[in-house]
Design a protein around this motif. Sequence first.
Motif, PDB file in Angstrom:
ATOM      1  N   LEU A 154      -6.314  12.387  69.757  1.00 33.45           N
ATOM      2  CA  LEU A 154      -6.969  13.661  69.458  1.00 33.45           C
ATOM      3  C   LEU A 154      -7.030  14.580  70.678  1.00 33.45           C
ATOM      4  CD1 LEU A 154      -9.941  12.575  67.149  1.00 33.45           C
ATOM      5  CD2 LEU A 154      -7.700  13.475  66.498  1.00 33.45           C
ATOM      6  N   ARG A 155      -7.011  14.022  71.878  1.00 35.79           N
ATOM      7  CA  ARG A 155      -7.043  14.859  73.085  1.00 35.79           C
ATOM      8  C   ARG A 155      -5.711  15.556  73.342  1.00 35.79           C
ATOM      9  NH1 ARG A 155      -9.773  10.244  75.134  1.00 35.79           N
ATOM     10  NH2 ARG A 155     -12.032  10.636  75.348  1.00 35.79           N
ATOM     11  N   GLU A 156      -4.650  15.104  72.713  1.00 33.81           N
ATOM     12  CA  GLU A 156      -3.337  15.713  72.928  1.00 33.81           C
ATOM     13  C   GLU A 156      -3.367  17.179  72.510  1.00 33.81           C
ATOM     14  OE1 GLU A 156      -0.774  11.598  72.122  1.00 33.81           O
ATOM     15  OE2 GLU A 156      -0.870  13.187  70.606  1.00 33.81           O
ATOM     16  N   ASP A 157      -2.844  18.022  73.376  1.00 33.17           N
ATOM     17  CA  ASP A 157      -2.913  19.465  73.124  1.00 33.17           C
ATOM     18  C   ASP A 157      -1.704  20.143  73.765  1.00 33.17           C
ATOM     19  OD1 ASP A 157      -3.909  21.829  72.132  1.00 33.17           O
ATOM     20  OD2 ASP A 157      -5.671  21.896  73.441  1.00 33.17           O
ATOM     21  N   TYR A 158      -1.577  21.423  73.531  1.00 32.55           N
ATOM     22  CA  TYR A 158      -0.496  22.199  74.145  1.00 32.55           C
ATOM     23  C   TYR A 158      -1.073  23.516  74.651  1.00 32.55           C
ATOM     24  CZ  TYR A 158      -0.529  24.478  69.523  1.00 32.55           C
ATOM     25  OH  TYR A 158      -0.909  25.122  68.380  1.00 32.55           O
ATOM     26  N   ASN A 159      -0.289  24.200  75.482  1.00 35.13           N
ATOM     27  CA  ASN A 159      -0.715  25.488  76.015  1.00 35.13           C
ATOM     28  C   ASN A 159       0.462  26.463  75.980  1.00 35.13           C
ATOM     29  OD1 ASN A 159       0.918  24.908  78.329  1.00 35.13           O
ATOM     30  ND2 ASN A 159      -0.787  23.732  79.206  1.00 35.13           N
ATOM     31  N   ALA A 160       0.278  27.607  76.602  1.00 36.00           N
ATOM     32  CA  ALA A 160       1.297  28.659  76.550  1.00 36.00           C
ATOM     33  C   ALA A 160       2.605  28.239  77.205  1.00 36.00           C
ATOM     34  CB  ALA A 160       0.768  29.929  77.203  1.00 36.00           C
ATOM     35  N   GLU A 161       2.540  27.245  78.105  1.00 37.18           N
ATOM     36  CA  GLU A 161       3.754  26.803  78.792  1.00 37.18           C
ATOM     37  C   GLU A 161       4.509  25.715  78.038  1.00 37.18           C
ATOM     38  OE1 GLU A 161       2.582  25.634  82.667  1.00 37.18           O
ATOM     39  OE2 GLU A 161       1.917  27.637  83.269  1.00 37.18           O
ATOM     40  N   THR A 162       3.917  25.183  76.975  1.00 37.25           N
ATOM     41  CA  THR A 162       4.577  24.148  76.183  1.00 37.25           C
ATOM     42  C   THR A 162       5.723  24.770  75.386  1.00 37.25           C
ATOM     43  OG1 THR A 162       2.435  23.045  75.929  1.00 37.25           O
ATOM     44  CG2 THR A 162       4.243  22.295  74.509  1.00 37.25           C
ATOM     45  N   PRO A 163       6.915  24.197  75.456  1.00 30.51           N
ATOM     46  CA  PRO A 163       8.046  24.760  74.691  1.00 30.51           C
ATOM     47  C   PRO A 163       7.717  24.836  73.200  1.00 30.51           C
ATOM     48  CG  PRO A 163       8.807  23.108  76.248  1.00 30.51           C
ATOM     49  CD  PRO A 163       7.315  23.031  76.262  1.00 30.51           C
ATOM     50  N   ALA A 166       9.496  24.528  70.655  1.00 31.76           N
ATOM     51  CA  ALA A 166      10.131  23.453  69.880  1.00 31.76           C
ATOM     52  C   ALA A 166       9.284  22.190  69.899  1.00 31.76           C
ATOM     53  CB  ALA A 166      11.524  23.160  70.428  1.00 31.76           C
ATOM     54  N   GLU A 167       8.637  21.909  71.033  1.00 31.31           N
ATOM     55  CA  GLU A 167       7.769  20.737  71.129  1.00 31.31           C
ATOM     56  C   GLU A 167       6.517  20.931  70.295  1.00 31.31           C
ATOM     57  OE1 GLU A 167       5.142  18.284  74.463  1.00 31.31           O
ATOM     58  OE2 GLU A 167       6.788  19.595  75.128  1.00 31.31           O
ATOM     59  N   VAL A 168       5.968  22.128  70.316  1.00 32.68           N
ATOM     60  CA  VAL A 168       4.775  22.428  69.527  1.00 32.68           C
ATOM     61  C   VAL A 168       5.057  22.229  68.038  1.00 32.68           C
ATOM     62  CG1 VAL A 168       3.129  24.222  68.856  1.00 32.68           C
ATOM     63  CG2 VAL A 168       3.875  24.037  71.239  1.00 32.68           C
ATOM     64  N   ASP A 169       6.204  22.717  67.598  1.00 29.97           N
ATOM     65  CA  ASP A 169       6.533  22.670  66.174  1.00 29.97           C
ATOM     66  C   ASP A 169       7.016  21.307  65.705  1.00 29.97           C
ATOM     67  OD1 ASP A 169       5.878  25.315  65.995  1.00 29.97           O
ATOM     68  OD2 ASP A 169       7.939  26.056  66.029  1.00 29.97           O
ATOM     69  N   SER A 170       7.318  20.413  66.628  1.00 33.42           N
ATOM     70  CA  SER A 170       7.967  19.162  66.264  1.00 33.42           C
ATOM     71  C   SER A 170       7.004  18.098  65.739  1.00 33.42           C
ATOM     72  CB  SER A 170       8.726  18.591  67.473  1.00 33.42           C
ATOM     73  OG  SER A 170       7.812  18.181  68.489  1.00 33.42           O
ATOM     74  N   ARG A 171       5.703  18.339  65.824  1.00 29.84           N
ATOM     75  CA  ARG A 171       4.753  17.291  65.483  1.00 29.84           C
ATOM     76  C   ARG A 171       3.395  17.882  65.113  1.00 29.84           C
ATOM     77  NH1 ARG A 171       1.714  14.970  70.639  1.00 29.84           N
ATOM     78  NH2 ARG A 171       0.171  15.026  68.970  1.00 29.84           N
ATOM     79  N   PRO A 172       2.539  17.100  64.485  1.00 38.69           N
ATOM     80  CA  PRO A 172       1.164  17.542  64.219  1.00 38.69           C
ATOM     81  C   PRO A 172       0.316  17.454  65.479  1.00 38.69           C
ATOM     82  CG  PRO A 172       1.850  15.780  62.716  1.00 38.69           C
ATOM     83  CD  PRO A 172       2.833  15.809  63.849  1.00 38.69           C
ATOM     84  N   TRP A 173      -0.787  18.212  65.496  1.00 34.74           N
ATOM     85  CA  TRP A 173      -1.756  18.181  66.597  1.00 34.74           C
ATOM     86  C   TRP A 173      -3.136  18.052  65.962  1.00 34.74           C
ATOM     87  CZ3 TRP A 173       0.350  18.313  71.521  1.00 34.74           C
ATOM     88  CH2 TRP A 173       1.698  18.710  71.610  1.00 34.74           C
ATOM     89  N   PHE A 174      -3.571  16.812  65.758  1.00 40.35           N
ATOM     90  CA  PHE A 174      -4.756  16.597  64.944  1.00 40.35           C
ATOM     91  C   PHE A 174      -6.073  16.865  65.665  1.00 40.35           C
ATOM     92  CE2 PHE A 174      -1.579  14.026  62.615  1.00 40.35           C
ATOM     93  CZ  PHE A 174      -1.700  14.667  61.382  1.00 40.35           C
ATOM     94  N   GLY A 175      -6.047  17.033  66.983  1.00 42.36           N
ATOM     95  CA  GLY A 175      -7.263  17.407  67.686  1.00 42.36           C
ATOM     96  C   GLY A 175      -7.366  18.898  67.934  1.00 42.36           C
ATOM     97  N   ARG A 176      -6.378  19.654  67.506  1.00 38.47           N
ATOM     98  CA  ARG A 176      -6.301  21.089  67.762  1.00 38.47           C
ATOM     99  C   ARG A 176      -7.363  21.846  66.965  1.00 38.47           C
ATOM    100  NH1 ARG A 176      -3.561  24.280  71.659  1.00 38.47           N
ATOM    101  NH2 ARG A 176      -3.385  26.390  70.809  1.00 38.47           N
ATOM    102  N   CYS A 177      -7.892  22.894  67.580  1.00 39.86           N
ATOM    103  CA  CYS A 177      -8.842  23.781  66.913  1.00 39.86           C
ATOM    104  C   CYS A 177      -8.167  24.395  65.694  1.00 39.86           C
ATOM    105  CB  CYS A 177      -9.285  24.879  67.876  1.00 39.86           C
ATOM    106  SG  CYS A 177     -10.253  26.203  67.101  1.00 39.86           S
ATOM    107  N   VAL A 178      -8.829  24.377  64.547  1.00 41.14           N
ATOM    108  CA  VAL A 178      -8.221  24.895  63.320  1.00 41.14           C
ATOM    109  C   VAL A 178      -8.032  26.412  63.354  1.00 41.14           C
ATOM    110  CG1 VAL A 178      -9.063  23.014  61.863  1.00 41.14           C
ATOM    111  CG2 VAL A 178     -10.467  25.074  62.158  1.00 41.14           C
TER     112      VAL A 178
END
Length: 535
Positions: A331-340, A342-354
């Motif tokens: 759940l702590r896994e997250d991304y930011n503006a520097e994350t590619p 393609a990586e953001v779209d490639s998987r779910p992010w279940f700890g991400r703010c809705v």
Amino acid sequence: MSTSSALSTPVAPTAPRILIVGAGSRGNAYARAIHESANGVVVAVAEPVDFKRQALGCKYIWGDRGPKEGQHFKDWREFLQWEIERRESVKDKQDADARVDGVFVCTLDESHAEIITGLAPLNLHILSEKPLATTLQNCVEIYRSLLPKEGASPSLFAIGHVLRYSPHNMLLRKLLLEEQVIGEVTSIEHTEPVGWWHFSHSYVRGNWRKESKTAPSLLTKSCHDIDLLLWLLCSPPGIDLPPHLPSYLTSTGSLVHFKKSRKPALAAEATNCLSCPAEGDCIYSAKQIYHEQQLKKGNTHWPVKIIDPEIEDCMNDSGLKAAEDRLFERLREDYNAETPPAEVDSRPWFGRCVYEAGNDVCDNQMVTITWDDDPLPENQASDMETRLKGRGAKTASFHMVAFTEKICERRSRIYGTKGEIEADSKTIKVHNFSTKQTKTHHPHQAGGGHGGGDDGLATQFLKAIDAVKNHGITVKEAQKNHIGCSPEEIIRSHAMVFAAEDARTGRKVVDWHDWWAEQVEARLRKGPMPVEGLN
């Protein structure tokens, strides 16, 4: 990794032999249904994730014995190559028949077209999880790939429109169309209550959050609801009667809530629930949904298992604390503006703010479908009453909504000329205008998902394969009598969803017949196939 006693379930030697492609939640659901039905046997699994492949195989195929050659594959391509080579090696021997009779395609939606068209040359019977594909063009390509090849026998094909196969909906159709307990249907109101946290799990944080990655939520979540309406209103119970097709449709809907403009002020710049100052007061807190309401109460299955497929074994082997640590790590896994991207779209992010999930599919949508009078030709019936039976003007309205207490427990109101029906996935109440009496039906509540629809579909597909394989029944007969849904109906119901999306995004009323001719028949004419009979 635990094994299942289902491995010892007796199955006839000639029972249908099934390959499962995709060992996620849907692949496991169908594998379970196959085992419990005892009408078929799972003989192989194709899955790129080692743990998922081993888990399904261990539970439903090889048990503690370990896999043999031909029982496990990293993906469908590996199976395809293996099967081609196998057939070559036995082509002059008595065992030249395909080792696998049928395939259940249970992968992510966007992969269906490639898999089905890729496996089509093997001439295996195929059941695909819904939706058929994520674009209309891919749906047409799949349909074309399944047409009988010169010198080859036709194959069965089924789609995961499981609502047709639940005891509840089978009784509902019988009451409406065969017994006509409320006379002629004039309108239907049908709602799919997705469930507030379920929508956030699958369509905000999960795999189906972005239309560009998958498809509109009307397709990925509710295509079998549209199919249900067409099954009830288009498809007469008569053997040779033509379908009563809609005249026009429209749709409205949007992403109402799960967007940045609705983010609580207290959350400030936080993008992950575990570091958010508003987490304690937010009903969509990932900590609350997955830990407090699920794992802490002992649930290691859906939805927790979607976050980490190995969490059940972790709990069994190392206890709750280890499973909690594993869950929070995910759940702590997250991304930011520097994350590619393609990586953001490639998987779910279940700890991400809705409110920061980058999702764009509708969380609230309505579709209205309208039929005009369409009487049978005079040479098929003499009087107008008979010619219009089941073919009179009517309207269906469908509402897909995220913000509900119930999770996928559909509810319907159906209005007829002699009465009305109220259905809620558990009971069917029929009120008769003449007698002023209300009769309540309690359909059998079958186990498995979708009110028994998952098991019902799997069982009927296996029966269809068995009829063709062992009893000399033609594919056409088995498709009709056991599966009860033709490839043409599958294309039509999917096309209706794409037409509804055209209506929604274009803010217009869509003429069904014109749209079909321009969008479907035009595509079919570009390929080597006739379009007669497909309407």
